[in-house]
Design a protein around this motif. Sequence first.
Motif, PDB file in Angstrom:
ATOM      1  N   THR A  30       0.828  -1.198   0.000  1.00 44.07           N
ATOM      2  CA  THR A  30       0.000   0.000   0.000  1.00 44.07           C
ATOM      3  C   THR A  30       0.864   1.250   0.000  1.00 44.07           C
ATOM      4  O   THR A  30       2.096   1.179   0.167  1.00 44.07           O
ATOM      5  CB  THR A  30      -0.916   0.019   1.230  1.00 44.07           C
ATOM      6  OG1 THR A  30      -0.104   0.083   2.423  1.00 44.07           O
ATOM      7  CG2 THR A  30      -1.791  -1.231   1.283  1.00 44.07           C
ATOM      8  N   LEU A  31       0.207   2.379  -0.170  1.00 44.49           N
ATOM      9  CA  LEU A  31       0.924   3.654  -0.147  1.00 44.49           C
ATOM     10  C   LEU A  31       1.613   3.862   1.191  1.00 44.49           C
ATOM     11  O   LEU A  31       2.777   4.302   1.244  1.00 44.49           O
ATOM     12  CB  LEU A  31      -0.054   4.796  -0.434  1.00 44.49           C
ATOM     13  CG  LEU A  31       0.491   6.220  -0.321  1.00 44.49           C
ATOM     14  CD1 LEU A  31       1.658   6.425  -1.286  1.00 44.49           C
ATOM     15  CD2 LEU A  31      -0.612   7.240  -0.593  1.00 44.49           C
ATOM     16  N   ARG A  55       1.102  12.702  -3.545  1.00 43.63           N
ATOM     17  CA  ARG A  55       0.471  12.455  -4.839  1.00 43.63           C
ATOM     18  C   ARG A  55       1.111  11.228  -5.489  1.00 43.63           C
ATOM     19  O   ARG A  55       2.325  11.004  -5.373  1.00 43.63           O
ATOM     20  CB  ARG A  55       0.613  13.661  -5.765  1.00 43.63           C
ATOM     21  CG  ARG A  55      -0.044  14.930  -5.247  1.00 43.63           C
ATOM     22  CD  ARG A  55      -1.559  14.811  -5.231  1.00 43.63           C
ATOM     23  NE  ARG A  55      -2.188  16.052  -4.817  1.00 43.63           N
ATOM     24  CZ  ARG A  55      -2.477  16.353  -3.552  1.00 43.63           C
ATOM     25  NH1 ARG A  55      -2.153  15.504  -2.567  1.00 43.63           N
ATOM     26  NH2 ARG A  55      -3.069  17.505  -3.254  1.00 43.63           N
ATOM     27  N   VAL A  56       0.294  10.443  -6.178  1.00 44.03           N
ATOM     28  CA  VAL A  56       0.773   9.259  -6.891  1.00 44.03           C
ATOM     29  C   VAL A  56       0.649   9.516  -8.390  1.00 44.03           C
ATOM     30  O   VAL A  56      -0.442   9.803  -8.890  1.00 44.03           O
ATOM     31  CB  VAL A  56      -0.025   8.003  -6.507  1.00 44.03           C
ATOM     32  CG1 VAL A  56       0.436   6.799  -7.341  1.00 44.03           C
ATOM     33  CG2 VAL A  56       0.135   7.700  -5.022  1.00 44.03           C
ATOM     34  N   HIS A  57       1.759   9.433  -9.081  1.00 46.07           N
ATOM     35  CA  HIS A  57       1.782   9.605 -10.538  1.00 46.07           C
ATOM     36  C   HIS A  57       1.739   8.213 -11.171  1.00 46.07           C
ATOM     37  O   HIS A  57       2.655   7.405 -10.979  1.00 46.07           O
ATOM     38  CB  HIS A  57       3.044  10.350 -10.962  1.00 46.07           C
ATOM     39  CG  HIS A  57       3.135  11.726 -10.384  1.00 46.07           C
ATOM     40  ND1 HIS A  57       3.084  12.873 -11.154  1.00 46.07           N
ATOM     41  CD2 HIS A  57       3.270  12.156  -9.099  1.00 46.07           C
ATOM     42  CE1 HIS A  57       3.186  13.940 -10.389  1.00 46.07           C
ATOM     43  NE2 HIS A  57       3.306  13.535  -9.128  1.00 46.07           N
ATOM     44  N   ALA A 103      -5.476   7.129  -1.195  1.00 47.72           N
ATOM     45  CA  ALA A 103      -5.606   6.877   0.241  1.00 47.72           C
ATOM     46  C   ALA A 103      -4.409   6.069   0.727  1.00 47.72           C
ATOM     47  O   ALA A 103      -3.748   5.371  -0.055  1.00 47.72           O
ATOM     48  CB  ALA A 103      -6.904   6.133   0.511  1.00 47.72           C
ATOM     49  N   MET A 104      -4.156   6.139   2.020  1.00 48.31           N
ATOM     50  CA  MET A 104      -2.993   5.463   2.581  1.00 48.31           C
ATOM     51  C   MET A 104      -3.076   3.942   2.430  1.00 48.31           C
ATOM     52  O   MET A 104      -2.057   3.275   2.345  1.00 48.31           O
ATOM     53  CB  MET A 104      -2.831   5.833   4.053  1.00 48.31           C
ATOM     54  CG  MET A 104      -2.242   7.210   4.265  1.00 48.31           C
ATOM     55  SD  MET A 104      -0.533   7.271   3.664  1.00 48.31           S
ATOM     56  CE  MET A 104      -0.077   8.952   4.144  1.00 48.31           C
TER      57      MET A 104
END
Length: 280
Positions: free
Chosen positions: A225-226, A246-248, A262-263
Motif C-alpha cells: 500500500t501507499l 500524490r501518486v503519478h 488513500a494510505m
Amino acid sequence: MMYRSSPQIFAVVLAVAGLLGAAAPASAQTSASAPATATAEYRLGSGDVLRISVYQNPDLTLETRVSEAGVLSFPLLGTIKIGGLSVTQAEKLIADGLKSGNFVKQPQVTIVVLQVKGNQASVLGQVNRPGRFPIEVADMRLTDLLANAGGVASSGAEIVILSGTRNGQAFRTEIDLPALFAPGGRSQDILVQNGDVLWVDRAPMVYIYGEVQRPGAMRLERGMTLMQSLATGGGLTQRGTEKGIRVHRKGADGKVQILQAAMDEALKDGDVVYVRESLF
C-alpha cells in the motif's frame, strides 16, 4: 532305548507347522502385491554423446554422438534410429538387431549417456545463472529447471513465463512461484520439454521522492500500500505532509495521471510517489 512320542508334543509340532505354512503364502502374496514404482526415462536426442557396450564383446564397444537426424552408426548393424527412444528401448533395439542377425547369441547391451545435448531448456532474465540446461530426466519440472539456474535473483519477479511448443502448437503460460508451494500447488509445477524457454522478468518497482527519509526506487511487494511504501522509505521528513502526497500513475493510453490516493490503497508497478513540502 526307545521313546514314545507324547501327544502334547505332536500337537505342538503340528501347530507350528501350520503357522509356518500359513505365513509363507501370506508373505509371498504381500511381496507380489507390492506396487512397482515406475520412473519415466530420459529420451535420447540429437547431440547426445553415448557409450554403447555389449557384454563379453569388447570389439562392439562404441562411443558416439547421435546425429541431428536422431541416428547413429553401430558396428554390424549400420545406421539405426534411436532419437526419441528411452535408453532401455535403445538397448533393446540394438540387442534385437545383433540377435536377429546371428552376430551375438544372447546380447546384453548397455548404453551410458555421457553428455546430454539433445534435450535442453533455457532460462533467461533475472536469475543467478542464466543459460541452457540439459533435461536429464523425463519428469523434469519447472522448479528443477529454475534450481539449475541458481534460483530467482533478488531483482526477479514472483511470476515467471514458460514458453515452448506442445503438440506442434505454440505454448505460453505464466506461473506464480509462491503459489507452487501453497497447498495443492504441485499441479502447477509443469513438466519442462525440449526447447522450452523460462523467462524471469524484473520485479515490479515503485519510485518515491520528495520529503521522505530515503527517496529512490524500491521493490513493489505483493499488495504493498501507499503507507507501506512510505514506511519503506523511512517515513516523511519533518517538512513533509500527508496532505501533499500524490501518486503519478501511467494509464493504458500512456498518459500520466496524478492521483490523491488513500494510505491503504495498493500501488502498481511503475507508480511514482511524490511527497510535497508542508507550507506551514
